[in-house]
Design a protein around this motif. Structure first.
Motif, short mmCIF file in Angstrom:
data_model
loop_
_atom_site.label_atom_id
_atom_site.label_comp_id
_atom_site.label_asym_id
_atom_site.label_seq_id
_atom_site.Cartn_x
_atom_site.Cartn_y
_atom_site.Cartn_z
N LYS A 54 0.83 -1.21 0.00
CA LYS A 54 0.00 0.00 0.00
C LYS A 54 0.86 1.25 0.00
CE LYS A 54 -3.71 2.36 2.50
NZ LYS A 54 -4.63 2.31 3.67
N LYS A 55 1.96 1.23 0.75
CA LYS A 55 2.83 2.41 0.84
C LYS A 55 3.66 2.62 -0.42
CE LYS A 55 6.52 4.52 3.63
NZ LYS A 55 5.83 5.83 3.71
N PHE A 56 4.21 1.52 -0.98
CA PHE A 56 5.16 1.66 -2.07
C PHE A 56 4.60 1.31 -3.44
CE2 PHE A 56 7.75 0.91 1.76
CZ PHE A 56 8.51 2.06 1.73
N GLY A 57 3.49 0.57 -3.50
CA GLY A 57 2.81 0.36 -4.77
C GLY A 57 3.10 -0.94 -5.50
N SER A 58 4.28 -1.53 -5.29
CA SER A 58 4.61 -2.77 -5.99
C SER A 58 5.73 -3.49 -5.25
CB SER A 58 5.06 -2.49 -7.43
OG SER A 58 6.31 -1.82 -7.44
N LEU A 59 5.92 -4.75 -5.57
CA LEU A 59 7.00 -5.52 -4.97
C LEU A 59 8.35 -4.91 -5.32
CD1 LEU A 59 8.16 -8.03 -3.52
CD2 LEU A 59 7.93 -9.27 -5.69
N ALA A 60 8.52 -4.51 -6.60
CA ALA A 60 9.78 -3.90 -7.02
C ALA A 60 10.06 -2.63 -6.22
CB ALA A 60 9.76 -3.60 -8.51
N ALA A 61 9.03 -1.81 -6.01
CA ALA A 61 9.21 -0.56 -5.27
C ALA A 61 9.56 -0.82 -3.81
CB ALA A 61 7.96 0.30 -5.37
N VAL A 62 9.01 -1.88 -3.24
CA VAL A 62 9.36 -2.25 -1.86
C VAL A 62 10.85 -2.58 -1.77
CG1 VAL A 62 9.05 -3.96 -0.03
CG2 VAL A 62 7.06 -3.04 -1.23
N LEU A 63 11.33 -3.40 -2.71
CA LEU A 63 12.72 -3.81 -2.68
C LEU A 63 13.67 -2.66 -3.03
CD1 LEU A 63 12.47 -7.35 -4.31
CD2 LEU A 63 12.55 -6.75 -1.89
N ASP A 64 13.18 -1.67 -3.76
CA ASP A 64 14.00 -0.50 -4.11
C ASP A 64 14.03 0.55 -2.99
OD1 ASP A 64 14.83 -1.33 -6.61
OD2 ASP A 64 13.07 -0.51 -7.62
N ASN A 116 19.03 -3.01 -15.30
CA ASN A 116 17.82 -2.81 -14.51
C ASN A 116 18.04 -3.20 -13.06
OD1 ASN A 116 15.56 -1.74 -16.07
ND2 ASN A 116 15.82 -3.53 -17.36
N ALA A 117 18.72 -4.33 -12.85
CA ALA A 117 18.97 -4.78 -11.48
C ALA A 117 19.85 -3.81 -10.73
CB ALA A 117 19.63 -6.16 -11.50
N SER A 118 20.78 -3.19 -11.44
CA SER A 118 21.74 -2.31 -10.79
C SER A 118 21.16 -0.92 -10.49
CB SER A 118 22.98 -2.17 -11.67
OG SER A 118 23.92 -1.31 -11.09
N LEU A 119 20.41 -0.35 -11.44
CA LEU A 119 20.06 1.07 -11.32
C LEU A 119 18.57 1.38 -11.25
CD1 LEU A 119 22.66 2.70 -13.75
CD2 LEU A 119 22.80 2.47 -11.27
N ALA A 120 17.72 0.49 -11.73
CA ALA A 120 16.28 0.78 -11.69
C ALA A 120 15.81 0.98 -10.26
CB ALA A 120 15.49 -0.34 -12.35
N GLY A 121 15.03 2.02 -10.04
CA GLY A 121 14.47 2.27 -8.72
C GLY A 121 15.30 3.16 -7.82
N LYS A 122 16.54 3.45 -8.22
CA LYS A 122 17.35 4.34 -7.39
C LYS A 122 16.77 5.74 -7.41
CE LYS A 122 21.90 2.12 -7.36
NZ LYS A 122 21.95 2.02 -5.89
N GLN A 123 16.86 6.43 -6.29
CA GLN A 123 16.23 7.73 -6.16
C GLN A 123 17.15 8.89 -6.51
OE1 GLN A 123 14.26 8.08 -2.39
NE2 GLN A 123 13.20 6.14 -2.62
N GLU A 124 18.43 8.57 -6.76
CA GLU A 124 19.32 9.59 -7.27
C GLU A 124 19.99 9.06 -8.53
OE1 GLU A 124 22.31 10.54 -4.44
OE2 GLU A 124 23.38 8.67 -4.66
N GLU A 125 20.38 9.98 -9.39
CA GLU A 125 20.95 9.59 -10.67
C GLU A 125 22.36 9.04 -10.46
OE1 GLU A 125 20.83 11.44 -15.20
OE2 GLU A 125 20.32 12.67 -13.45
N CYS A 126 22.66 7.92 -11.12
CA CYS A 126 23.97 7.29 -11.01
C CYS A 126 24.49 6.96 -12.40
CB CYS A 126 23.91 6.01 -10.20
SG CYS A 126 23.37 6.21 -8.50
N LEU A 127 25.80 7.04 -12.56
CA LEU A 127 26.44 6.64 -13.81
C LEU A 127 27.36 5.46 -13.53
CD1 LEU A 127 27.07 7.12 -16.83
CD2 LEU A 127 28.92 8.64 -16.08
N GLU A 128 27.16 4.38 -14.27
CA GLU A 128 27.93 3.16 -14.08
C GLU A 128 28.65 2.80 -15.38
OE1 GLU A 128 27.25 -1.34 -12.22
OE2 GLU A 128 25.61 0.11 -12.32
N ILE A 129 29.84 2.24 -15.26
CA ILE A 129 30.59 1.76 -16.42
C ILE A 129 30.66 0.24 -16.37
CG2 ILE A 129 32.74 1.87 -17.73
CD1 ILE A 129 33.43 4.44 -16.34
N ILE A 130 30.37 -0.40 -17.49
CA ILE A 130 30.61 -1.83 -17.64
C ILE A 130 31.88 -1.98 -18.47
CG2 ILE A 130 29.74 -4.02 -18.56
CD1 ILE A 130 26.92 -2.98 -18.16
N TYR A 131 32.89 -2.60 -17.89
CA TYR A 131 34.18 -2.77 -18.57
C TYR A 131 34.18 -4.08 -19.36
CZ TYR A 131 35.64 0.80 -15.20
OH TYR A 131 35.74 1.94 -14.44
#
Length: 226
Positions: A54-64, A116-131
């Motif tokens: 009810k508070k977060f809206g979805s399972l994904a949002a709870v885990l995020d 998606n696993a790494s960055l989806a749902g984060k509340q601040e913008e992040c930049l990641e590099i995949i080497y």
């Protein structure tokens, strides 16, 4: 002898359901109930699961959600909040290991699950590099910048320096848009093009820049922006 509380039987039934059929038939609230049985002792986990949804809206949002946000829900203490964050972190590590086990990475779709696993749902913008190696196998990943929701302050020079330090001949850039819209800003496009030019001077290829939104993504390479 007093009767056992009703929730004890419910815990057993939901665990047996998972043991026999997995999560495919579980609804979001049932999945949360099951998870919470391993973190919340001697309580009925159903009302806690429903309160979280009810508070977060979805399972994904709870885990995020952040631990302090989770702890605002009645029945969720610090240990339970950390447990839910652990589930999210384990999923991220699993997704990365799946990507690393692939022989090569040739399309944005092949790394999208990890992104998606790494960055989806984060509340601040992040930049990641995949080497990537010369054969496009994943050598590792690194979050090199995070900031306010509306921008990430990072220079092309820093990105190239990180790639050189990792001894990576190729990279994929990934960042998130917490607003939910995965469309690139003009700043995103210009930064990417600057990185491509700077990286070329050192023989480093920029295979793509993928932007993660809410339930969507955008590949600058696939859309002809680089």
């Amino acid at each position: 002898m007093p009767n056992n509380p009703s929730y004890i039987g419910h815990r057993e039934r939901i665990r047996e359901k998972f043991a026999s059929a997995g999560l495919d038939s579980f609804l979001d609230h049932e999945t949360l109930e099951l998870l919470l049985t391993y973190a919340v002792p001697r309580k009925d986990t159903k009302p806690i699961a429903w309160a979280l949804l009810k508070k977060f809206g979805s399972l994904a949002a709870v885990l995020d959600a952040d631990p302090d946000q989770l702890s605002q829900v009645n029945g969720v203490g610090p240990a339970t909040a950390q447990f839910l964050k652990l589930i999210r972190a384990v999923f991220k590590k699993y997704s990365l290991s799946e990507v690393k086990e692939r022989i090569t990475i040739r399309t944005p779709q092949q790394v999208l699950e990890y992104c998606n696993a790494s960055l989806a749902g984060k509340q601040e913008e992040c930049l990641e590099i995949i080497y990537l190696s010369v054969r496009n196998t994943v050598m590792g990943t690194e979050v090199i910048a995070s900031g306010l929701i509306d921008r990430v302050a990072v220079s092309p020079r820093k990105i190239v320096e990180c790639a050189l330090a990792a001894k990576a001949p190729a990279i994929i850039l990934v960042h998130n848009h917490p607003s939910g819209d995965a469309s690139p800003s003009q700043e995103d496009i210009e930064l990417t093009r600057d990185v491509v030019r700077a990286a070329e001077l050192f023989g480093i290829s920029v295979h793509d820049h993928i932007i993660i939104g809410k339930g969507s993504h955008y590949s600058l390479k696939a859309n002809g922006k680089i």
